[in-house]
Design a protein around this motif. Sequence first.
Motif, mmCIF file in Angstrom:
data_model
loop_
_atom_site.group_PDB
_atom_site.id
_atom_site.type_symbol
_atom_site.label_atom_id
_atom_site.label_comp_id
_atom_site.label_asym_id
_atom_site.label_seq_id
_atom_site.Cartn_x
_atom_site.Cartn_y
_atom_site.Cartn_z
ATOM 1 N N TRP A 1 0.825 -1.199 0.000
ATOM 2 C CA TRP A 1 0.000 0.000 0.000
ATOM 3 C C TRP A 1 0.867 1.259 0.000
ATOM 4 O O TRP A 1 0.528 2.266 -0.623
ATOM 5 C CB TRP A 1 -0.909 -0.004 1.236
ATOM 6 C CG TRP A 1 -1.696 1.255 1.368
ATOM 7 C CD1 TRP A 1 -2.730 1.663 0.571
ATOM 8 C CD2 TRP A 1 -1.499 2.287 2.337
ATOM 9 N NE1 TRP A 1 -3.189 2.887 1.008
ATOM 10 C CE2 TRP A 1 -2.456 3.289 2.086
ATOM 11 C CE3 TRP A 1 -0.603 2.458 3.386
ATOM 12 C CZ2 TRP A 1 -2.553 4.441 2.857
ATOM 13 C CZ3 TRP A 1 -0.704 3.604 4.155
ATOM 14 C CH2 TRP A 1 -1.658 4.574 3.878
ATOM 15 N N THR B 1 -3.772 -3.534 -3.225
ATOM 16 C CA THR B 1 -4.922 -3.105 -2.421
ATOM 17 C C THR B 1 -5.117 -3.949 -1.164
ATOM 18 O O THR B 1 -5.777 -3.527 -0.230
ATOM 19 C CB THR B 1 -6.216 -3.185 -3.254
ATOM 20 O OG1 THR B 1 -5.969 -2.637 -4.543
ATOM 21 C CG2 THR B 1 -7.339 -2.411 -2.608
ATOM 22 N N THR C 1 -11.011 1.624 -7.220
ATOM 23 C CA THR C 1 -10.489 0.846 -8.345
ATOM 24 C C THR C 1 -11.120 1.277 -9.651
ATOM 25 O O THR C 1 -10.453 1.424 -10.665
ATOM 26 C CB THR C 1 -10.754 -0.655 -8.113
ATOM 27 O OG1 THR C 1 -10.314 -0.998 -6.823
ATOM 28 C CG2 THR C 1 -10.040 -1.487 -9.144
ATOM 29 N N VAL D 1 -13.344 0.262 -1.963
ATOM 30 C CA VAL D 1 -12.355 -0.318 -2.869
ATOM 31 C C VAL D 1 -12.896 -0.339 -4.292
ATOM 32 O O VAL D 1 -12.177 -0.050 -5.248
ATOM 33 C CB VAL D 1 -11.958 -1.743 -2.414
ATOM 34 C CG1 VAL D 1 -11.132 -2.424 -3.471
ATOM 35 C CG2 VAL D 1 -11.199 -1.673 -1.111
#
Lengths: 287, 275
Positions: free
Chosen positions: A110, A167, A224, A220
């Motif tokens: 990350w 991620t 994304t 997320v």
Amino acid sequence: MKKGLYFGYLMILPATILMSVVSFYPLLRGIYYSFTDLKLNKIDNFRFTGLTNYINMFKDSDFYSSLGFTFLFSIGTVVLTYIVGIIIAHLLNRKIKFMKFFRVLYLFPWLAPPILVAIMWRIILNNQYGIINKFLTAIGLVESYFPFIGDPIVTKFTVIFVNTWATLPFMTIILLSALQSIPDEFYESASIDGANFFQSFFYITMPSVKNISLIVTLLVFIWTFNSAELILLLTKGGPLKATTTLPIDMYRRAFSGLDLGYGSAFGVIVVVVMMLVSIFYLKLQKE
Amino acid sequence: MKNKVLLNILTYIVLIAFLFFFLLPVIVLFSISVKSPSEPITESVLPRGGITFENFETVLKRTDFSLTIRNSFIISISTTALCVFLSSMAAYALSRIKKKFFKYYSRFILVFQMFPLVFLLIPLYIFFMNLHLLDNLLSVIIIYAGISLPLAIWVLKNFIDTIPFDIEEAALIDGCSRFKSFIKIVLPLIIPGLASVSLIVFIFAWKEYLLASIFLGKNNVQTMTLGLAKWVLQHVVEVPEMSAASVLAMLPLIVILFFAQNLLLKGLTAGAVKQ
């Protein structure tokens, strides 16, 4: 109280101004551009063209393949990071020594800038000198090399894999925190009742983290869906546009193709999808 | 009881496997960076000719990479300072003032995190181009700070919410101004929150590539990510040099990882896991 109110407005004013200049105003401006024929080399001379960009976009087969891959990429990332994340989180939660040690080192993907992630994985997955291909040929699984970043279909999965790698720390940390807030007594009484590892996982762990799971998977998904940097640096959207997502398509059309108006239309679609997905999620959460 | 021991061993094996999975790219990068540039890149993990820092020398002495690192530091630190300053003030107001406007503002603010950066890039580029503010570190700082504000405000507001108003009330009754109360009472109490947010914003600014690539063209304003990208975009990629540069780029992150883990973790979870 009036003085307090005046003070309050003053306190939020600088931040509000900055956010308006950097997010709100560009958003409105971008939507406006999507209805024009603005080009990068003719910035001062553009006309309002109404729905032309949108009509062309819906006729463009590239639009649909980008849209499709963006969903594949986002859903794939979310599903993989969630499944792997909850497993790791569950393992880390088991009161083992060195939990903190693992947790800190797991953060690395990350922290790493996407450019670094792209560099690292391109070296590892490289056809000639990549460690993975050397390993695969050494054990005889492939003859010369496996085209991780060369073949259109394989690359799609490579890209999802690398994005998942990057991620996972975020997902894992959030899920771990959620798991840590589940009282031990739940698990204790369950094991007294004879529940095994899997049963306690499905009947205690999962329901307790339902709420946070929904939030973090939505987060997320949004990040994304909106992202372009990693894929751009990894594959530039290729080969042959196989890994092009909507944001990448937008970026290419705007800055390489000089077509800012058309590119903006793509952007508006992304924003619309985000809104729809969020509304859908909010409805899910209410149940 | 045997089952428990088995399960524990299995747990450790899996966790170590994942450790390897997460750190493999770093290990590869490190190993290539200390190999002599003439050595074939992945013949073996350990450098055959012994560890050499030749690649680092090349990167630091014969390229502009150190300049790009300096620029990245300037941008990241400034962005963090600006963002924390503005967001803490806003968060305080949003937390303390119970009017409808402020309530809706708090709810609405995270919507701003939902827009693709690429989309905002087009109008932002035109806007700054018209102001002749491209190739300027300040423009990038302002934009980064603006992008980070929604999340920063939301996290800090949650932190301030946990501080009971009673603590301030006493001071306010004694004639202390609200702003003074904010600075002298509330801020010191949310230092962990401020630190966590600072780290997150710093890391975001440090990592960013896309916006920087569009806004910073001239050589003297390149950032570290742009510098790294230069190696990637070359026709003949010089892998040993690129690896050394990558390792240098990673150093601040490793430092942060080891000395600020707790703050980092707090910052990551503060937003999402608010029970």
